[in-house]
Design an enzyme around this catalytic site. Sequence first.
Site, short mmCIF file in Angstrom:
data_model
loop_
_atom_site.label_atom_id
_atom_site.label_comp_id
_atom_site.label_asym_id
_atom_site.label_seq_id
_atom_site.Cartn_x
_atom_site.Cartn_y
_atom_site.Cartn_z
N HIS A 172 0.78 -1.25 0.00
CA HIS A 172 0.00 0.00 0.00
C HIS A 172 0.81 1.29 0.00
CE1 HIS A 172 -2.84 -3.03 1.45
NE2 HIS A 172 -3.83 -2.23 1.20
N ASP A 211 0.28 0.06 -7.85
CA ASP A 211 -0.02 -0.36 -6.48
C ASP A 211 -1.06 -1.48 -6.43
OD1 ASP A 211 0.83 0.84 -3.70
OD2 ASP A 211 -1.27 0.24 -3.46
N HIS A 249 -3.38 -1.58 -4.25
CA HIS A 249 -4.66 -0.94 -3.93
C HIS A 249 -4.73 0.38 -4.67
CE1 HIS A 249 -8.22 0.46 -2.04
NE2 HIS A 249 -8.17 -0.37 -1.01
N HIS A 257 -11.43 -7.40 -5.13
CA HIS A 257 -11.74 -6.55 -3.99
C HIS A 257 -12.57 -5.34 -4.44
CE1 HIS A 257 -10.60 -3.58 -0.77
NE2 HIS A 257 -10.77 -4.66 -0.01
N GLU A 284 -13.38 -9.56 0.44
CA GLU A 284 -14.25 -8.37 0.39
C GLU A 284 -14.56 -8.06 -1.06
OE1 GLU A 284 -11.44 -5.78 2.40
OE2 GLU A 284 -12.44 -6.12 4.31
N CYS A 341 -17.06 1.33 2.56
CA CYS A 341 -16.10 1.97 1.66
C CYS A 341 -16.36 1.64 0.20
CB CYS A 341 -14.68 1.54 2.00
SG CYS A 341 -14.02 2.38 3.44
N CYS A 348 -10.91 1.64 7.91
CA CYS A 348 -11.06 2.49 6.73
C CYS A 348 -12.40 3.19 6.66
CB CYS A 348 -10.83 1.66 5.47
SG CYS A 348 -11.92 0.23 5.35
N CYS A 349 -13.47 2.50 7.04
CA CYS A 349 -14.80 3.02 6.69
C CYS A 349 -15.20 4.33 7.38
CB CYS A 349 -15.86 1.95 6.90
SG CYS A 349 -15.60 0.50 5.84
#
Lengths: 670, 670
Positions: free
Chosen positions: B137, B187, B189, B267, B319, B337, B415-416
């Site tokens: 990340h 990346d 993500h 994801h 996810e 998210c 994160c959310c």
Amino acid sequence: MHEAESQVPLFRLADASNGFWARYARLVRSRVIPYQWSALNDRIEGAPPSGAIRNFRIAAGLESGEFVGMVFQDSDVGKWIEAVAYALRAQRDPELETLVDETVEIMAQAQAPDGYLNTYFTLREPGRRWSNLWECHELYCAGHLLEGAIAYYQATGKRGFLDIMCRYVDLIDQTFGAKPGQLRGYDGHEEIELALLRLFDVTGDHRHLELARYFLEERGRAPHFFHAQWQALGQRSHWTRGNVSSPDLAYFQSHLPVRRQTEAVGHAVRAVYLYTAMADLARRTDDSELRSTCEALWRNVTRRQMYVTGGIGSTHRGEAFTCDFDLPNETAYAETCASIGLIFFAQRMLQLCPRAEFADVLEQALYNTVLASMSLDGTRFFYVNPLEVWPRASARNPDRHHVKAERQTWFGCACCPPNLARLLLSLGQYVCQSEGHTLLLHQYVSGTVPLPGAAGGALLEVETGYPHDGRIRLCLRGEAPADFCLAVRIPGWCRTFALTDQGQRVEQAADSDGYLRVQGPWQRDHELLLELALEVQVLEAHPELRASAGKVALRRGPLVYCLEAVDNGDNLSALTLDVSSELETEPAPELLPGAVKILARGWRRSAQDWTDNPYRIGSAAAPAEEPVKVVAVPYCSWGNRGPGEMAVWVRAASERGHGRSAAASAADRV
Amino acid sequence: MHEAESQVPLFRLADASNGFWARYARLVRSRVIPYQWSALNDRIEGAPPSGAIRNFRIAAGLESGEFVGMVFQDSDVGKWIEAVAYALRAQRDPELETLVDETVEIMAQAQAPDGYLNTYFTLREPGRRWSNLWECHELYCAGHLLEGAIAYYQATGKRGFLDIMCRYVDLIDQTFGAKPGQLRGYDGHEEIELALLRLFDVTGDHRHLELARYFLEERGRAPHFFHAQWQALGQRSHWTRGNVSSPDLAYFQSHLPVRRQTEAVGHAVRAVYLYTAMADLARRTDDSELRSTCEALWRNVTRRQMYVTGGIGSTHRGEAFTCDFDLPNETAYAETCASIGLIFFAQRMLQLCPRAEFADVLEQALYNTVLASMSLDGTRFFYVNPLEVWPRASARNPDRHHVKAERQTWFGCACCPPNLARLLLSLGQYVCQSEGHTLLLHQYVSGTVPLPGAAGGALLEVETGYPHDGRIRLCLRGEAPADFCLAVRIPGWCRTFALTDQGQRVEQAADSDGYLRVQGPWQRDHELLLELALEVQVLEAHPELRASAGKVALRRGPLVYCLEAVDNGDNLSALTLDVSSELETEPAPELLPGAVKILARGWRRSAQDWTDNPYRIGSAAAPAEEPVKVVAVPYCSWGNRGPGEMAVWVRAASERGHGRSAAASAADRV
């Protein structure tokens, strides 16, 4: 009657080439056993080596090399020998017997001077015996070897393997117990307990009974043995590197002393193996408290956590029970071995207190989950027996990867196919039992069994096309004793039956235990005809069983039915069964000799008038449903015509009423 | 119209204390932002330390110690600053601004001389920068810091943080690319891509656009970058010990070059962040091929893989997206998210080609999944937004452990909640856009926005009780330009609407893009009234959407409704909604100011006449169903009255017809 000693006389299955069970037994003898022997000997091309026989050869000093396979690899050899023993009991086979004898010879050389016999620890971790019982299956392996040894002794009279195992049991008996210097423990996977109780049958040695009792009573006591072993190993696991959290005791049914357990938890196979041993011990020791525990666990398993197919285990994570009424169809685990274990449990409950409900569940698991686990040609197997399959989601959704639309070939180290083999070849042990001079006929299988208390070899002969046909001919060959009583089970699913005694209709109901008792007087070659009406039944699930709300399942006799895409097209969820329509049957010999399929009316929701939207406001246009013929086939035959969708539960509606009384409308008919 | 440059004028939300959105913004400002600051600074008692600020202090040499938290911990600081920036833009707050300025000062000291800024690699793995991009990340963190820096610059005019990040971007630009010596990578993500495109807005520096383009175009090309990095690392993973199998490229959307992707995979958050950047690039570079790709991905996400609540991601394992029409309700992931990312994607699609369908989905995700993720008091959050919850199964079945019946407090690295905070405080960016002299009003929110092309500060003023009330007052304050055009979106859910222009009813339909266009002539303080009929709608799912077959969902305006046990009792699966009954509404201010609940007739299956059996033959007795009142509440308000069952989809039947035409009968009414 309960006071009379319960015994299981040897029921000898008829070998008629078209017989329902003879066909399965033949498949196991001709395909499964030889295939399995090749697998155990690493001779299956393309399959990872099992190593099971080679591990014993290395431990015996006959070969050099390293241990291969899982920590419980030895158990496969035990299960194979047990299956072979049952095959030999039905039909001698010197070649097969030689294979076993040679294997036993290797085991004898692999056994340590003190009796220890486990190739993983001998070869890979010498000096660390019994150090990780929650994960390493040492006593589990011993149990399966022991069952194999007992069965082989009973089939052939040869004591070699049994003697090896008795020496090993002696060591186990010295090692485990409450005395100073002994290990106060038990295995992570129950199995040794039920094997020791079988050993007691053969040896009559009370040490064997007491050792089984010890393992059962010690289980779940605080301080917890598995936590202590985990601490002693520095919180390490056999399976992964690094520290792990403490063992989840419920997974092993060691969270509570067994007498205080009332709800089935954890790994389903482990659980039913435990309950089997508990029920067996309760009978042998006439322990009413333990019997009550077993009854409570039985009720929980079969009335709260069992699929209509006799499958148990609602989640693949931990292959485990979850909670009451949590029986999702499309993510079910319902492992083959778990239903086999349930059959063991049912058999021990029958011996403990013969009631038809135990035989009903035994039948439900056997004719549905267990039979469905093998392809009709005996070459492929399901470990997971789903109630619903959508192949695309199985491939693409990891929550469903365990749910296969096609059976797998059997590879090196796999528990279910060998377990299935030993069950199908020992089916005669599950058909009937005697209580004094009463013969209880639990299952309807063609074959013969000696009458209890009969001199001169009098037999009961059973002839039937069951489960496809409900007529069962019962003939007493030879002279039945005057006090002989024949008790035939009236299955829980059966709402109409007729008994004809020497051509005379008998008007008699089943007793409160679910058996219809015929007391004689007996003629020579006395004939009875039991006719169980095989109507098609529409089943509904308990309102708390959320996953099947609004749906019905079809059943005919003991066979649960299912819908397959090959008959009904893709997207079975678009179908609604009209439960007010006549449900017809039609022969389906292409599936299985004697099989019938069910034909019903229904509707299919069409996607034709849909735009590209996934959701829409209820359309004012004519309902986009077309009438269709719905075809259902026995669940035990599913998945033999290529991969595709399958569903046991289907949405129901009625032309006469509205959806909410679907099941009620169905009842008008049947 | 599409040729005119699309712009997003600043829509300023009304601050009325009873306004729907003002309430949420106030909660975020007063609760979420301060709580989050405490969390970032390890001041939440009982919570594991975040370490996020401290990591920067250690990297800056202001403190000694070790890195704490996840490899992507830095991103939390970026998201927090971004949220604060939006708060400051609406309302200055010197104290809050000081906190940011001090943090930026620490970052300046933590930044390496060459511009690198990542506390994990600086502190924990110096010298291993960019070595594991599929898992670690680095560019994701850079992206979030960059978004924070841009927002803070735009809110305050302060360049400090932006300058830091521009130096870091310079380093990234030198490091990655196709030139010799550069790393041909991207990346694991996606995030940096969309951040760089936002940076280009501010700097106008084409290097920033080109770097974003490079990351997008390089993605998915063979030989695969992630496989090469995994090989170079000896097939090791950041997360576990021992060798791991090669990265699953589809999880990162790097299985194919992005232009060849047509199906959403992997994801879900990663996917929609990627698509957001792709749509943004397609607009900026007028790339019709890339636009077609985005349209295809949009259709796949929203028409094949989206829940009715605007949730995406059907499985918690990864996810991730699974496959078309695989939308199980009780095991849904539907991460907060992911729906926020879907809103980003929708916004970029609107800018690329303004059609109401994009604004419809934006609204669907915003008013349902996103709002439901926060408790009504702003202190607890869902990461997973299920369509169905059965608390006992969530506790006992590991397949459902991720589905919580109660929101969790926000902890260290999550994160959310921060993502939600920045979205809710920047809602003005999603309300409207201008295309030349046309103002497209996408969302109905009280507030004001300058008219495009208007001199003298002419404004559009919007006043509404939406989403609970469908009346929207639109006033032009000041002098609207003669060529000004107001285009108001007619939502996809809306079947009846009325527009009144200065008191005169206007008979006009929406155009093919879904907007109703009003061209003037304009008076001073011109007033329009748009009335969207908020009828209760009964939704059915596409026949291929197996999980919701035979069921309906209720919707009123943009709000999807659900049933909760607190109103309807336990076991929602026992309920059937009578879709032929009148569906009534009733004020429910106890849930949310202005909210209404829906009342309907239905039936409840009773367990009263059941024996202890889990299955039975359809009973001939009167159907064990009792008429009940069914209560539905807005999904965005669920779970605020204690834990209990919840369901969006409910079985449907009709008193008039039979079950199969449930949705059709409903349509007679609405």
